[in-house]
Design an enzyme around this catalytic site. Sequence first.
Site: not given
Ligand code: AMP
Length: 269
Positions: A33, A177
């Site tokens: 994030h 992550l």
């Molecule tokens: P989430 O909170 O899991 O819904 O993720 C929110 C945003 O962060 C989404 O656009 C995900 O694709 C991105 N995201 C989650 N994990 C990662 C990661 N390890 N590397 C890059 N972006 C991430």
Amino acid sequence: MKIITSIFDLNKEIKNYKNIGFVPTMGGIHEGHKSLIKASQNKNKKTIVSIFVNPTQFNKKNDFKKYPRNIQRDIAILKKLKVEYLFTPSAKDIYQFKAKKFNLQKKDKILCAKYRIGHFEGVLNVMNRLMTIIKSKDLYMGEKDYQQLNLVKRFLSKKFKVRINSCPTIRINNIALSTRNKLLNKRSIKKASEIAFFLKEIKHKSKLQASKIAFNLQYYKEKLEKKYNIKIDYLEFRDEKNLKLNNFKSKYRLFVAYNIDNVRLIDNY
Ligand code: AMP
């Protein structure tokens, strides 16, 4: 950092900002994030992060219930990063107004859409609502959730005239992550790290092989399932742009989703 909890307050606050970058999240803020937030801070004058664990994208009630939440820790991290706005709406607020419903086409019912029925319809629904409310110039999303990124681009980028910035996957010890990693014990983390390393190698080997079609993913799938006692939903080479199966005409990725100790992990290489 201003913490905004209602659409009403949000409209008052950001109405006049033209150059705002938006980072939607479900909280449990980690380095993945943070990389999106930093990309926004580099490009936009102000950054708004949302934390909303969207109930409509969970196809299992228990998965929604056990999704890791820690808003106080998240607030502390976001303050430290000097994020200008945090939006933490309630489900009631987000779903109070009428909005378009999204239906996936047959060709979209692949990868996670095949295994998590209704998941992406829920994602598109909430993204449509958040983008209607926030109207940012830029949107930042991670390649870790590649299919999500692909669908949001296809279904929403034109409607909102928003620039969708895709950000590379951040990994530690080969593992992508994810907030869900918090549900894993040490042993599973170690296994996930080995699996990730193995899959990265498979992708590398596939590039060296002349006939990629002949590359036997089924063999590797069974090998991994046996060795690590996991259930793999899919292990597939797909085209980067159109997500077509074994379409080696242009760049491709190896997509995986598997369950380890009742936690579902996804990644792509
Ligand atoms: P989430 O909170 O899991 O819904 O993720 C929110 C945003 O962060 C989404 O656009 C995900 O694709 C991105 N995201 C989650 N994990 C990662 C990661 N390890 N590397 C890059 N972006 C991430």
